[in-house]
Each structure stands twice: as structure tokens, then as C-alpha cells.
Design an enzyme around this catalytic site. Structure first.
Site, mmCIF file in Angstrom:
data_model
loop_
_atom_site.group_PDB
_atom_site.id
_atom_site.type_symbol
_atom_site.label_atom_id
_atom_site.label_comp_id
_atom_site.label_asym_id
_atom_site.label_seq_id
_atom_site.Cartn_x
_atom_site.Cartn_y
_atom_site.Cartn_z
ATOM 1 N N ARG A 161 -20.871 -28.054 10.588
ATOM 2 C CA ARG A 161 -21.687 -29.286 10.620
ATOM 3 C C ARG A 161 -21.863 -29.818 12.044
ATOM 4 O O ARG A 161 -21.880 -31.033 12.268
ATOM 5 C CB ARG A 161 -21.067 -30.394 9.745
ATOM 6 N N SER A 214 -22.875 -35.453 1.146
ATOM 7 C CA SER A 214 -21.441 -35.585 1.413
ATOM 8 C C SER A 214 -21.243 -36.601 2.525
ATOM 9 O O SER A 214 -21.850 -36.481 3.585
ATOM 10 C CB SER A 214 -20.859 -34.242 1.858
ATOM 11 N N GLU A 305 -19.737 -37.341 7.991
ATOM 12 C CA GLU A 305 -20.780 -36.323 8.177
ATOM 13 C C GLU A 305 -22.119 -37.043 8.382
ATOM 14 O O GLU A 305 -22.984 -36.559 9.105
ATOM 15 C CB GLU A 305 -20.843 -35.429 6.929
HETATM 16 C C1 LIG Z 1 -28.124 -35.178 -2.760
HETATM 17 C C2 LIG Z 1 -27.836 -34.608 -1.394
HETATM 18 C C3 LIG Z 1 -27.223 -33.370 -1.281
HETATM 19 C C4 LIG Z 1 -26.922 -32.835 -0.023
HETATM 20 N N1 LIG Z 1 -26.322 -31.617 0.054
HETATM 21 C C5 LIG Z 1 -26.022 -31.096 1.277
HETATM 22 C C6 LIG Z 1 -25.394 -29.821 1.395
HETATM 23 O O1 LIG Z 1 -25.113 -29.142 0.422
HETATM 24 N N2 LIG Z 1 -25.102 -29.358 2.646
HETATM 25 C C7 LIG Z 1 -25.414 -30.074 3.764
HETATM 26 O O2 LIG Z 1 -25.137 -29.596 4.873
HETATM 27 N N3 LIG Z 1 -26.024 -31.271 3.681
HETATM 28 C C8 LIG Z 1 -26.338 -31.795 2.474
HETATM 29 N N4 LIG Z 1 -26.938 -33.023 2.381
HETATM 30 C C9 LIG Z 1 -27.191 -33.801 3.619
HETATM 31 C C10 LIG Z 1 -28.607 -33.613 4.197
HETATM 32 O O3 LIG Z 1 -29.503 -33.207 3.219
HETATM 33 C C11 LIG Z 1 -28.629 -32.611 5.326
HETATM 34 O O4 LIG Z 1 -27.718 -32.997 6.324
HETATM 35 C C12 LIG Z 1 -30.025 -32.479 5.951
HETATM 36 O O5 LIG Z 1 -30.047 -31.308 6.694
HETATM 37 C C13 LIG Z 1 -30.431 -33.648 6.836
HETATM 38 O O6 LIG Z 1 -31.770 -33.461 7.234
HETATM 39 P P1 LIG Z 1 -32.789 -34.677 7.391
HETATM 40 O O7 LIG Z 1 -34.089 -34.139 7.849
HETATM 41 O O8 LIG Z 1 -32.816 -35.505 6.164
HETATM 42 O O9 LIG Z 1 -32.089 -35.469 8.576
HETATM 43 P P2 LIG Z 1 -32.079 -37.051 8.793
HETATM 44 O O10 LIG Z 1 -31.181 -37.679 7.787
HETATM 45 O O11 LIG Z 1 -33.455 -37.579 8.910
HETATM 46 O O12 LIG Z 1 -31.377 -37.120 10.222
HETATM 47 C C14 LIG Z 1 -30.056 -36.688 10.390
HETATM 48 C C15 LIG Z 1 -29.795 -36.574 11.902
HETATM 49 O O13 LIG Z 1 -30.599 -35.506 12.420
HETATM 50 C C16 LIG Z 1 -31.404 -35.988 13.500
HETATM 51 N N5 LIG Z 1 -32.685 -35.266 13.487
HETATM 52 C C17 LIG Z 1 -33.570 -35.128 12.474
HETATM 53 N N6 LIG Z 1 -34.615 -34.363 12.877
HETATM 54 C C18 LIG Z 1 -34.390 -34.037 14.170
HETATM 55 C C19 LIG Z 1 -35.116 -33.292 15.154
HETATM 56 N N7 LIG Z 1 -36.290 -32.723 14.896
HETATM 57 N N8 LIG Z 1 -34.572 -33.172 16.391
HETATM 58 C C20 LIG Z 1 -33.376 -33.736 16.698
HETATM 59 N N9 LIG Z 1 -32.645 -34.460 15.813
HETATM 60 C C21 LIG Z 1 -33.159 -34.609 14.562
HETATM 61 C C22 LIG Z 1 -31.563 -37.485 13.236
HETATM 62 O O14 LIG Z 1 -31.847 -38.179 14.446
HETATM 63 C C23 LIG Z 1 -30.209 -37.834 12.658
HETATM 64 O O15 LIG Z 1 -29.281 -38.077 13.677
HETATM 65 C C24 LIG Z 1 -27.265 -33.571 1.131
HETATM 66 C C25 LIG Z 1 -27.902 -34.810 1.024
HETATM 67 C C26 LIG Z 1 -28.183 -35.328 -0.236
HETATM 68 C C27 LIG Z 1 -28.874 -36.660 -0.329
#
Ligand SMILES: Cc1cc2nc3c(=O)[nH]c(=O)nc-3n(C[C@H](O)[C@H](O)[C@H](O)COP(=O)(O)OP(=O)(O)OC[C@H]3O[C@@H](n4cnc5c(N)ncnc54)[C@H](O)[C@@H]3O)c2cc1C
Length: 311
Positions: A161, A214, A305
Site C-alpha cells: 500500500r 479498509s 490506509e
Molecule cells: C468498498 C471498498 C472496497 C475497497 N477494497 C479495496 C481493496 O480490496 N484493496 C485496496 O487496495 N483498496 C480497496 N479500497 C480502497 C480504494 O478503492 C483504493 O485505495 C483505490 O485505489 C483508491 O482510488 P481512488 O481513485 O478512489 O483514490 P482517491 O480516494 O480519490 O484518492 C486517494 C489518494 O490518491 C491520490 N490520487 C488520486 N489520483 C491521483 C493521481 N492521478 N495522481 C496522484 N495522486 C492521486 C489522492 O490525492 C489521494 O491522496 C476499497 C474501497 C472501498 C470503498
């Protein structure tokens, strides 16, 4: 031409459905628009926050004072067994794209919400796979000097992560080249279904209880008795001395614990859920109680996380 909007509520842009307004908000669909947005932030002396799918963040009830830049670029190119994909594409769209082109290797990502950019930054994954395994290279923009760079996988410093993008806030992920393998489309589709079914059955809380996935990372534990207890209790093996945060939270007796509209999920104790109009403050207080109790009772320090925004 970008459209800077004022006082846009951020809750609808997050899977937690929590958080106050962004003082300034802009959606960018190309590199030129991103540069324009960054110039606007610089001219107006605004802090920036790059938003993907909002599935790994908790936004403060007071909102964010600077400029939220929502990455919307979803373009892609496929060449043989490689997919070049822009950061704003959803992870599930890439999983489907791979399947439609008989490319295997990304099935593990089925059902994980959010965008490619967010997934690369946090090296999203499950025990069976993570972004680091599929990335050939990542194109980034260095915010300060407005230069583009291509980082090879080994330069991304991926670990559990974590990545260079988490440590270096100057880097915005623009796109990535994913390296996959040619496979059988039916097999790929079957695996995707299995991953999604397992997720809905075992991992994800009730869809009516929004969350950010998580909440805590699975910590490395040096107490061998605790590891033995975990293995005996679950029949699972600890990997690299790690114990799931959810098991520790459960051991500390916190499954179902509520503060205001925040609750430790009854289904998966590492999910903090919004059971109705939760404030960010409720989530923060509940997470403090979790950290304190797990530390006091089990001697393990949990770390988040999820990312806090506007705190
Ligand atoms: C129901 C559920 C289940 C999940 N299951 C998992 C799982 O199994 N495994 C797992 O790892 N995660 C899981 N997650 C967490 C999440 O889905 C992941 O971490 C996902 O990859 C986050 O992506 P996002 O685009 O939503 O990021 P955001 O929430 O929009 O941003 C997260 C971080 O990334 C940064 N960011 C976003 N885009 C960029 C970019 N282009 N450049 C630089 N920084 C950027 C943001 O500034 C922020 O700091 C889950 C979430 C939910 C709600």
C-alpha cells in the site's frame, strides 16, 4: 478551457459520502487542462488536492480550502499485451477492457472502486495481486517544474500500500502502461465473476453503509503469541509477520462499536462505515478509539490506509 467552480460539496465525490465543500473545484480531462488548473492554483496561491474516485479518503467536515482537481482523463491505447491507460479511468473499466481484449493478470482488481491514478498511488491490492505486479511504467507530471517523466516499475518504489507517489506530493500520475498476458476470454470472465462474488460475500459491507474500504493497513506484528492466536483462530497463515487489522479490531472487542453516525462494520471489522449522516468528526473519534484500544490491549500500533483531506 477549464471551469473553476466555487464551494462544491465533496461528500458526493467520496464513497464515504462525508465531507464539506471544496472552496475551488475543477474537473480536468486532459494534460493541458491539468496544467491550466495548476497555473490557476499557483496564481491564486492555493494548495491542491488531486481527486480520483474518492474511495480512499476522508474529507474534513470543514471541507478543503484550496483547489480540488478531479482527474477525468480516461483515454487508453492497447498494443498487443499492453494497455496504456490514463489516470482518471476507473479500475473496473480497465479490468473489463483487459477481459474484452483477452488480456489476463488484472482479474484480482475486480470490484475495487476508484481510479487507476488512486490505485497506483496506494499500490491497491488484495492478497492475490496488487498494482505493482501489473505496472510496466508510470507517466507523471512534476508539479513544481511542470515537467513530464516516465518512471519504470522499479523507480515507483512500490511496497505494501505504498509507492513513491505517496511519499512525493510533487508527482501527479498522468497515465500508466500495464503489462498483461494473453489469455482465454471465458476464463478471464469467470475469474472476474468469482473475485466480485467473493468481495460482495466476504469483504464489502452492506452498500447502504458507505465506507472508504479498509481503514487501517495490516500491521507487521512482532508478538509471536498474537500471530499464533490469529493463525489458530482463523486457520489462515500470517504473511511476512502481518496480521489483518480487522482481526485485531475484532480481538479488541470493537466490532459494531458506534460513535455518532460512524460504526465499525459488523461484517468486516477493518471497515468503518457511515450508518447515517456521519460527520468526519465521528469517523476520526471512532478511529482514535480503535487505535487506542488495539494499542493498549494488544500492543499493536495501527496506521491509516485512508488519506485525510483538509485536516
Ligand atoms: C468498498 C471498498 C472496497 C475497497 N477494497 C479495496 C481493496 O480490496 N484493496 C485496496 O487496495 N483498496 C480497496 N479500497 C480502497 C480504494 O478503492 C483504493 O485505495 C483505490 O485505489 C483508491 O482510488 P481512488 O481513485 O478512489 O483514490 P482517491 O480516494 O480519490 O484518492 C486517494 C489518494 O490518491 C491520490 N490520487 C488520486 N489520483 C491521483 C493521481 N492521478 N495522481 C496522484 N495522486 C492521486 C489522492 O490525492 C489521494 O491522496 C476499497 C474501497 C472501498 C470503498
Amino acid at each position: 478551457m477549464i471551469n473553476i467552480q466555487k464551494n462544491i460539496p465533496l461528500a458526493p465525490f467520496t464513497t464515504f459520502k462525508i465531507g464539506g465543500p471544496a472552496k475551488n473545484f475543477v474537473e480536468v480531462g486532459s494534460e493541458d487542462e491539468l496544467l491550466e488548473a495548476l497555473n490557476y492554483a499557483k496564481e491564486n496561491n492555493l494548495e491542491i488536492f488531486v481527486l480520483g474516485g474518492g474511495s480512499n479518503i476522508l474529507v474534513n467536515d470543514e471541507g478543503f480550502d484550496g483547489l480540488v482537481i478531479k482527474i477525468q482523463d480516461t483515454r487508453y491505447k492497447i498494443q498487443k499485451d499492453k494497455i496504456e491507460i490514463s489516470a482518471g479511468a476507473s479500475l473496473s473499466a480497465v479490468v473489463n477492457l483487459a477481459m474484452q481484449n483477452s488480456l489476463s493478470g488484472l482479474e484480482w482488481a475486480s470490484g475495487i472502486p476508484g481510479t487507476v491514478g488512486g490505485a497506483i498511488r496506494g499500490n491497491a491490492g488484495i492478497p492475490m495481486g496488487c498494482m505493482a505486479n501489473n505496472i510496466e511504467s508510470v507517466k507523471v507530471l512534476e508539479v513544481k517544474n511542470k515537467k513530464y517523466k516516465i518512471l519504470k516499475n522499479s523507480e515507483c518504489r512500490f511496497s505494501y500500500r505504498n509507492s513513491i507517489f505517496k511519499e512525493n506530493k510533487d508527482l501527479i500520475i498522468i497515465s500508466a502502461v500495464l503489462k498483461l498476458e494473453t489469455g482465454d476470454q471465458e476464463e478471464i470472465s469467470k475469474k472476474i465473476k468469482e473475485f466480485i462474488e467473493n468481495r460482495l460475500k466476504v469483504v464489502h459491507p452492506n452498500p447502504k453503509e458507505p465506507s472508504s474500504g479498509s481503514f487501517f493497513k495490516n500491521p507487521k506484528v512482532d508478538n509471536l503469541q498474537l500471530i499464533a492466536n490469529f493463525e489458530k483462530d482463523t486457520g489462515q497463515k500470517s504473511i511476512d509477520g502481518k496480521v489483518p487489522a480487522g482481526w485485531l479490531i475484532d480481538e479488541a472487542g470493537l466490532r459494531g462499536k458506534k460513535i455518532g453516525g460512524a460504526q465499525v462494520s459488523e461484517k468486516h471489522a477493518n471497515f468503518v462505515v457511515n450508518i447515517g449522516n456521519a460527520k468526519a468528526q465521528d469517523i476520526v473519534m471512532l478511529s482514535s478509539v480503535i487505535k487506542m484500544k488495539v494499542r493498549d490491549e494488544l500492543g499493536v500500533q495501527l496506521s491509516e490506509e485512508i488519506q485525510y483531506v483538509g485536516f
